[in-house]
Design a protein around this motif. Structure first.
Motif, PDB file in Angstrom:
ATOM      1  N   VAL A 121     -33.418  -1.420   6.204  1.00 17.79           N
ATOM      2  CA  VAL A 121     -34.114  -1.101   4.960  1.00 17.79           C
ATOM      3  C   VAL A 121     -33.443  -1.855   3.817  1.00 17.79           C
ATOM      4  CG1 VAL A 121     -34.671   0.769   3.348  1.00 17.79           C
ATOM      5  CG2 VAL A 121     -34.663   1.212   5.823  1.00 17.79           C
ATOM      6  N   TYR A 122     -34.235  -2.577   3.030  1.00 17.76           N
ATOM      7  CA  TYR A 122     -33.715  -3.265   1.842  1.00 17.76           C
ATOM      8  C   TYR A 122     -34.239  -2.576   0.590  1.00 17.76           C
ATOM      9  CZ  TYR A 122     -33.071  -7.062   5.281  1.00 17.76           C
ATOM     10  OH  TYR A 122     -32.721  -7.809   6.373  1.00 17.76           O
ATOM     11  N   LEU A 123     -33.322  -2.102  -0.241  1.00 18.78           N
ATOM     12  CA  LEU A 123     -33.715  -1.383  -1.459  1.00 18.78           C
ATOM     13  C   LEU A 123     -33.058  -2.023  -2.677  1.00 18.78           C
ATOM     14  CD1 LEU A 123     -33.200   2.294  -0.208  1.00 18.78           C
ATOM     15  CD2 LEU A 123     -35.398   1.176  -0.625  1.00 18.78           C
ATOM     16  N   GLY A 124     -33.822  -2.216  -3.730  1.00 14.27           N
ATOM     17  CA  GLY A 124     -33.239  -2.704  -4.973  1.00 14.27           C
ATOM     18  C   GLY A 124     -32.296  -1.664  -5.558  1.00 14.27           C
ATOM     19  N   VAL A 125     -31.149  -2.105  -6.067  1.00 16.09           N
ATOM     20  CA  VAL A 125     -30.157  -1.203  -6.661  1.00 16.09           C
ATOM     21  C   VAL A 125     -30.473  -1.031  -8.144  1.00 16.09           C
ATOM     22  CG1 VAL A 125     -27.704  -0.948  -7.230  1.00 16.09           C
ATOM     23  CG2 VAL A 125     -28.395  -1.853  -4.988  1.00 16.09           C
ATOM     24  N   ASN A 126     -30.502   0.217  -8.599  1.00 15.48           N
ATOM     25  CA  ASN A 126     -30.845   0.494 -10.000  1.00 15.48           C
ATOM     26  C   ASN A 126     -29.671   0.944 -10.842  1.00 15.48           C
ATOM     27  OD1 ASN A 126     -33.781   0.207  -9.557  1.00 15.48           O
ATOM     28  ND2 ASN A 126     -33.470   1.965  -8.220  1.00 15.48           N
ATOM     29  N   VAL A 127     -28.655   1.512 -10.178  1.00 16.19           N
ATOM     30  CA  VAL A 127     -27.481   2.002 -10.925  1.00 16.19           C
ATOM     31  C   VAL A 127     -26.218   1.573 -10.183  1.00 16.19           C
ATOM     32  CG1 VAL A 127     -28.788   4.045 -11.710  1.00 16.19           C
ATOM     33  CG2 VAL A 127     -27.294   4.229  -9.709  1.00 16.19           C
ATOM     34  N   GLU A 128     -25.132   1.545 -10.889  1.00 17.15           N
ATOM     35  CA  GLU A 128     -23.835   1.219 -10.277  1.00 17.15           C
ATOM     36  C   GLU A 128     -23.615   2.076  -9.031  1.00 17.15           C
ATOM     37  OE1 GLU A 128     -20.776  -0.427 -11.909  1.00 17.15           O
ATOM     38  OE2 GLU A 128     -22.356  -1.504 -13.037  1.00 17.15           O
ATOM     39  N   GLY A 129     -23.270   1.442  -7.938  1.00 19.46           N
ATOM     40  CA  GLY A 129     -22.945   2.185  -6.726  1.00 19.46           C
ATOM     41  C   GLY A 129     -24.157   2.514  -5.873  1.00 19.46           C
ATOM     42  N   ALA A 130     -25.321   2.223  -6.375  1.00 16.07           N
ATOM     43  CA  ALA A 130     -26.610   2.416  -5.657  1.00 16.07           C
ATOM     44  C   ALA A 130     -26.930   3.890  -5.429  1.00 16.07           C
ATOM     45  CB  ALA A 130     -26.645   1.673  -4.327  1.00 16.07           C
ATOM     46  N   LEU A 131     -25.929   4.688  -5.006  1.00 13.83           N
ATOM     47  CA  LEU A 131     -26.109   6.138  -4.816  1.00 13.83           C
ATOM     48  C   LEU A 131     -27.272   6.455  -3.879  1.00 13.83           C
ATOM     49  CD1 LEU A 131     -25.378   7.391  -8.439  1.00 13.83           C
ATOM     50  CD2 LEU A 131     -23.885   7.465  -6.419  1.00 13.83           C
ATOM     51  N   PHE A 132     -27.110   5.990  -2.632  1.00 21.31           N
ATOM     52  CA  PHE A 132     -28.188   6.250  -1.679  1.00 21.31           C
ATOM     53  C   PHE A 132     -27.918   7.527  -0.890  1.00 21.31           C
ATOM     54  CE2 PHE A 132     -25.295   4.206   1.285  1.00 21.31           C
ATOM     55  CZ  PHE A 132     -25.527   4.882   2.479  1.00 21.31           C
ATOM     56  N   SER A 133     -28.991   8.094  -0.395  1.00 21.76           N
ATOM     57  CA  SER A 133     -28.885   9.248   0.492  1.00 21.76           C
ATOM     58  C   SER A 133     -30.001   9.184   1.522  1.00 21.76           C
ATOM     59  CB  SER A 133     -28.974  10.557  -0.300  1.00 21.76           C
ATOM     60  OG  SER A 133     -30.219  10.651  -0.958  1.00 21.76           O
ATOM     61  N   GLY A 187     -30.692  10.373  -7.726  1.00 15.22           N
ATOM     62  CA  GLY A 187     -30.070  10.338  -9.044  1.00 15.22           C
ATOM     63  C   GLY A 187     -29.623  11.740  -9.419  1.00 15.22           C
ATOM     64  N   GLY A 188     -28.703  11.815 -10.344  1.00 21.53           N
ATOM     65  CA  GLY A 188     -28.328  13.115 -10.888  1.00 21.53           C
ATOM     66  C   GLY A 188     -27.311  13.894 -10.084  1.00 21.53           C
ATOM     67  N   ALA A 189     -26.899  13.383  -8.945  1.00 18.52           N
ATOM     68  CA  ALA A 189     -25.895  14.088  -8.137  1.00 18.52           C
ATOM     69  C   ALA A 189     -24.640  13.231  -8.006  1.00 18.52           C
ATOM     70  CB  ALA A 189     -26.462  14.407  -6.761  1.00 18.52           C
ATOM     71  N   GLU A 190     -23.509  13.893  -7.970  1.00 24.59           N
ATOM     72  CA  GLU A 190     -22.237  13.181  -7.784  1.00 24.59           C
ATOM     73  C   GLU A 190     -22.160  12.624  -6.370  1.00 24.59           C
ATOM     74  OE1 GLU A 190     -19.588  12.525  -9.997  1.00 24.59           O
ATOM     75  OE2 GLU A 190     -21.365  13.007 -11.213  1.00 24.59           O
ATOM     76  N   PRO A 191     -21.647  11.412  -6.205  1.00 21.87           N
ATOM     77  CA  PRO A 191     -21.509  10.879  -4.845  1.00 21.87           C
ATOM     78  C   PRO A 191     -20.540  11.725  -4.010  1.00 21.87           C
ATOM     79  CG  PRO A 191     -20.454   9.431  -6.458  1.00 21.87           C
ATOM     80  CD  PRO A 191     -21.201  10.466  -7.239  1.00 21.87           C
ATOM     81  N   TYR A 193     -21.746   6.255  -2.769  1.00 19.75           N
ATOM     82  CA  TYR A 193     -21.509   5.204  -3.777  1.00 19.75           C
ATOM     83  C   TYR A 193     -21.059   3.954  -3.028  1.00 19.75           C
ATOM     84  CZ  TYR A 193     -19.665   2.963  -8.003  1.00 19.75           C
ATOM     85  OH  TYR A 193     -19.421   2.090  -9.052  1.00 19.75           O
ATOM     86  N   VAL A 194     -21.812   2.892  -3.151  1.00 16.97           N
ATOM     87  CA  VAL A 194     -21.498   1.664  -2.417  1.00 16.97           C
ATOM     88  C   VAL A 194     -20.668   0.747  -3.303  1.00 16.97           C
ATOM     89  CG1 VAL A 194     -22.443  -0.327  -1.206  1.00 16.97           C
ATOM     90  CG2 VAL A 194     -23.630   1.884  -1.109  1.00 16.97           C
ATOM     91  N   THR A 195     -19.483   0.440  -2.842  1.00 11.16           N
ATOM     92  CA  THR A 195     -18.556  -0.392  -3.607  1.00 11.16           C
ATOM     93  C   THR A 195     -19.201  -1.716  -3.998  1.00 11.16           C
ATOM     94  OG1 THR A 195     -16.807   0.539  -2.224  1.00 11.16           O
ATOM     95  CG2 THR A 195     -16.215  -1.350  -3.613  1.00 11.16           C
ATOM     96  N   GLY A 196     -19.192  -1.979  -5.267  1.00 10.52           N
ATOM     97  CA  GLY A 196     -19.657  -3.281  -5.739  1.00 10.52           C
ATOM     98  C   GLY A 196     -21.140  -3.377  -6.025  1.00 10.52           C
ATOM     99  N   ALA A 197     -21.890  -2.331  -5.705  1.00 14.63           N
ATOM    100  CA  ALA A 197     -23.348  -2.408  -5.925  1.00 14.63           C
ATOM    101  C   ALA A 197     -23.675  -2.282  -7.399  1.00 14.63           C
ATOM    102  CB  ALA A 197     -24.052  -1.307  -5.137  1.00 14.63           C
ATOM    103  N   GLU A 198     -24.434  -3.230  -7.900  1.00 14.51           N
ATOM    104  CA  GLU A 198     -24.828  -3.249  -9.307  1.00 14.51           C
ATOM    105  C   GLU A 198     -26.344  -3.392  -9.424  1.00 14.51           C
ATOM    106  OE1 GLU A 198     -21.308  -5.606 -11.573  1.00 14.51           O
ATOM    107  OE2 GLU A 198     -22.356  -6.725  -9.995  1.00 14.51           O
ATOM    108  N   PRO A 199     -26.888  -2.946 -10.549  1.00 10.42           N
ATOM    109  CA  PRO A 199     -28.329  -3.112 -10.741  1.00 10.42           C
ATOM    110  C   PRO A 199     -28.773  -4.550 -10.494  1.00 10.42           C
ATOM    111  CG  PRO A 199     -27.440  -1.726 -12.480  1.00 10.42           C
ATOM    112  CD  PRO A 199     -26.260  -2.220 -11.682  1.00 10.42           C
ATOM    113  N   ARG A 201     -23.620  23.389   3.625  1.00  9.55           N
ATOM    114  CA  ARG A 201     -24.839  23.840   2.945  1.00  9.55           C
ATOM    115  C   ARG A 201     -24.748  23.638   1.424  1.00  9.55           C
ATOM    116  NH1 ARG A 201     -29.168  25.932   5.314  1.00  9.55           N
ATOM    117  NH2 ARG A 201     -30.642  26.803   3.830  1.00  9.55           N
ATOM    118  N   GLU A 202     -23.555  23.823   0.870  1.00  5.78           N
ATOM    119  CA  GLU A 202     -23.388  23.677  -0.593  1.00  5.78           C
ATOM    120  C   GLU A 202     -23.465  22.202  -1.003  1.00  5.78           C
ATOM    121  OE1 GLU A 202     -20.721  25.154   1.344  1.00  5.78           O
ATOM    122  OE2 GLU A 202     -22.252  26.754   1.380  1.00  5.78           O
ATOM    123  N   GLN A 203     -23.295  21.319  -0.033  1.00 10.59           N
ATOM    124  CA  GLN A 203     -23.317  19.891  -0.359  1.00 10.59           C
ATOM    125  C   GLN A 203     -24.708  19.265  -0.261  1.00 10.59           C
ATOM    126  OE1 GLN A 203     -20.144  18.855   2.467  1.00 10.59           O
ATOM    127  NE2 GLN A 203     -19.009  17.953   0.757  1.00 10.59           N
TER     128      GLN A 203
END
Lengths: 333, 333, 333, 333
Positions: free
Chosen positions: C187-199, C18-22, C68-74, C10-12
């Motif tokens: 699903v194909y999503l453009g990456v905006n930040v290092e690591g993509a940070l998807f959820s 954006g704004g959350a640690e992976p 955080y996806v290894t190697g994902a860049e904007p 629940r705490e996770q």
């Protein structure tokens, strides 16, 4: 100037733009002294009146007209100068009509909520002082404020064989519901059919910008107009001229499109008046214009773009038509 | 009154509401003398500049701030009184940015047409006379008109852990782009996070209502503010107070929703000030309000509802905060 | 294929894009076996629950992630293939939330009507039969219909330093709420930040197109995904691929703009796949596309453009990524 | 069943809903075998045709009709069952019309960009195979895909004395432009004037949902209809019935309002068919409906709400009218 007086009988009320026989032919240069019934067709008279009970949905916004203008042809520009607007009663009515108005679901912004309560406010009007008294329903609050008479509706017959109810504002004018249409205004409308077939109505003794609840201080009005005609030069959207401002009116949904129409029309007008490039006119309009809303409740919403003349170089829109009509009007007062 | 001066270095520019560390803590009652860079981050300087070449899309609308207000808690009301706005340069810039603006397709009103030509207008500004000179690109037309300095952007950190770019106007204020935010205005904003974290920016030496082409006479600005705090009473949408008017600002798309937000906020304010029933306030607002558009180009569009105080009974909004700040401001001038 | 299992405590739970640690780093090619709580954060459990009493407005739409996806860049393209979606409970909940939903005024389509009555429907779910039972409140009507599990929310961190609540759909995906996002979808999503940070989150056991009342058959979900990465080629708006269709998703207000975004994205995709001229692709899309709505209730509305592959020449979007992931997924079943 | 054949001569083409004399009176139960010209009035015939040169803006979307239905009175429900739609030519035309279409500025979404290039695509049609061939302008791409014949336009005369061009979709039907109006569909329309005065036109050999570029595979069509009448029960918005689905169509701007109208109409229909409470029907519609767009280009946009019958309990809408007409139609085939 020929002067014609006309007060329609109840059977002569007109409920459409287009589709109605003209009540008379008038030559350019004619002065019209008209009377027009209120938008409720006179059916709301007491704070106990419920619109859903007393109104006839087929008989709203009665027009005085239409008038056939001698010589008017498609592509021409009808000029109507409002010399004076005088409240014809010592009271006015406003109401909340179920599922009509800006802060409620409607027939189009359709939903499942219960309609707002139907309330009618009858304003006592002091014509000498030019004030109205608001009396609250749910407390003993009273407030007196100034009248600001205007016409909600001025329009010509539409193009493409259409007939529209007088509840509609569009490129042909109609139910624009803007406080900018007041004594001293010259309205320029593109002519779509032979004779233009214009009519007027929907007197408001005062209205806020947007006409939020859907109705203003509705009241019968005595109207003095001068009719004139410019061959050609039909604007795509209504243009207004004040002594101190140029105005354009767009009508559409959503509201940004109404405003976009008025803005593009103003850009065109600036291009014409000052031989500007289109993007230069776009830039100039972006920095100089005022954008007072008209209505956010009608079949189309209406928005105004307005530029104070003092900000612009001198110009003679439509060859000085407003200045000329203004001085003719002054002689009538 | 404590007086604090702050001019951010380039590294201190802030590009978001929320998400940035405060530059300092200020106590309610503090006078802030600030400088803020223009919305282009100073990158547009010549009529030959093309926005797509000189602008950095990640560095637009730099803010001065954020300021942490001592004692501000969620649910409180931040009061910011604009004492003075003084153009900090003798020129201003405006441009057409590709696929941005009201009379073009955009990233959202997406389409396939070719973008409008990129043009930059550099206005010569005479600060003593308070005028600017427009110089056309496509003809030799020139026009001098008065400045009307305003701030495009004043906002606090958003709720719900959000961080928004400074291009966004919303319930937290932000990039509202209304000419009504000028010297003499008190802005009331609901506080969403501890310390409020407000910032300001986007000086406009003049802007039309709607900001049609998307940019105003953008220029660096010297800003004097007084910061104050009201415990509780957070409005849902920004409220402004002038000496002579009450104003509310809504921001949303489509434009009618922006305006509806401002209208409902005004209805609430009238209910509070005069203990009116909600439908009585609706009726009153419908007849008294002005509705000058703010912007029709930003991430949300912004619309203003404004009622002249002269039309209303006397009242002391927020316990007379504006009157008090106004007299404090007068002592600074 | 590496396989990673993760069930957040629940705490996770995460409430923003954006704004959350992976929670962890995953390499392209990883299989994720995830569990995600329902959009109510599990707080609606009985037909007597009133959303305004049991919900926490700061804790809606909890996400599992971000990863955080290894190697994902904007500028890169994140590919997420949904292998399976399995309801994790034998019941689901749906409600009317005050001033939320399509057939009521809202915080933006602001008005003065009384909110709709708060009702909660608890659906009995038969996971073996893959059916749910609707039980009416106001009569003894009951109806059993099939489940159609989908994810309301899949997104990456936004650009421009923004942090958005998980209630928002936009160019970064997010709360799109389309039934087209189901098992078998890539699903194909453009990456905006290092690591993509998807959820991911917001399991729906079934939802109509538009999600009219604002909530679906909300339920916790077991989700199996394969994560992959394409260097470059970031689409402007989310693209989906089914075995039998290409899809694009736009999110904006008003609804036509959401749809326009999806249409322009599809035109771009056709241009890429078949080396078409833009107007030829426009014509083709005009005649071939389906346009099933996604949601008309969220912060932005979402609309889908979909073209059945059988109507198009063969192609290998993103170098055959979907086909490859599909066969990998088949091996997991 | 009486069978009437009618092919209008060019002089008999009708350009409005309302305002035209009926071509004949038909009794309920009549079979009509009609021919209708394409929306261009047959004027676009070659890939070299430029719409701005060959089209007559006053002569678009010609209707076959109107037909006066014996006994039809305001408040009744006209039932039109489409038995068959057969392309009457071996080619079809589609074009980009300047400032018309979804991915361009228009007369209302007004702007300053250059219009899209005018292109005409002529499709070769193989009626035996029921396919069309797309031929690209800017490459040698060709594509053959199936026809899916439909009628863009079916409508009755409007209420309130209005006359509308046949380009308009609204509560009276009209130019809805939905692929759901195909052979096998029963259309239910509320009657507004004596005789209903319905007409049909705008054959599309195929159209994508949304009609993005503004025109479909436009072609003359042979149409077989059965006309019937239900006393009373007029729906507020058009309802359709397929063998396997119930559908409602809303038309308005912005697009969400079109969809809201169709949703509220579906909620009403569910309430009627299953004696549901309104909020129960809202919930059910939220989970079961499909929402395929119709057009996002016309004077009003049109959106469809559709529920597969297989998901609902058995019912006999309009006392089994569709089933009855379907079996009559089968006997004609």
């Amino acid at each position: 100037m020929p002067v014609v007086e006309f007060t329609p009988s109840r059977e002569q009320y007109v409920w459409t733009f287009g589709g109605a026989e003209p009540v008379m032919e008038v030559a350019p240069g004619t002065v019209l002294r008209l009377w027009t019934e209120d938008a409720f067709a006179g059916r709301v008279t007491s704070p106990d009146d419920k619109p859903s009970q007393v109104l006839n949905p087929k008989e709203l916004n009665p027009q005085t007209g239409p008038f056939y203008v001698t010589g008017a042809e498609p592509g021409d520009t009808l000029a109507l100068h409002v010399v004076s607007l005088t409240p014809a009663r010592d009271w006015a009515a406003s109401t909340t009509i179920p599922l009509f108005g800006a802060l409620t679901g409607t027939d189009r912004t359709a939903g499942l909520q219960t309609p707002l309560k139907e309330l009618t406010w009858i304003y006592a009007v002091d014509r000498a002082a030019s004030t109205a008294v608001f009396t609250a329903h749910e407390s003993d609050f009273e407030l007196t404020f100034p009248l600001a008479p205007m016409l909600g509706t001025v329009g010509v017959a539409p193009a493409l064989r259409e007939v529209r109810t007088t509840l509609v504002p569009d490129y042909f004018g109609g139910n624009m519901d803007t406080p900018e249409l007041r004594a001293g205004t010259t309205v320029y409308l593109g002519v779509n059919v032979e004779g233009a077939l214009f009519s007027i109505g929907d007197g408001h003794y005062r209205q806020g910008e947007g006409e939020t609840c859907g109705t203003a201080l509705e009241g019968a009005m005595d109207v003095t107009l001068i009719v004139d005609l410019i061959k050609g030069h039909a604007p795509a959207w209504p243009r207004f001229e004040h002594d101190d401002a140029l105005l354009t009116v767009g009508s559409a949904r959503p509201l940004e499109d109404a405003w976009r129409c008025s803005q593009v029309e103003m850009v065109r007008w600036l291009v014409e008046l000052y031989a500007l490039g289109e993007l230069d006119a776009y830039q100039l309009c972006s920095q100089l214009c005022l954008s007072p809303l008209a209505n956010v409740v009608d079949v189309n919403y209406s928005a105004v773009t307005k530029i104070p003349k003092v900000l612009l170089p001198e110009a003679s829109p439509f060859s000085g038509m407003h200045t000329s009509l203004r001085s003719q009007g002054a002689m009538l007062a």
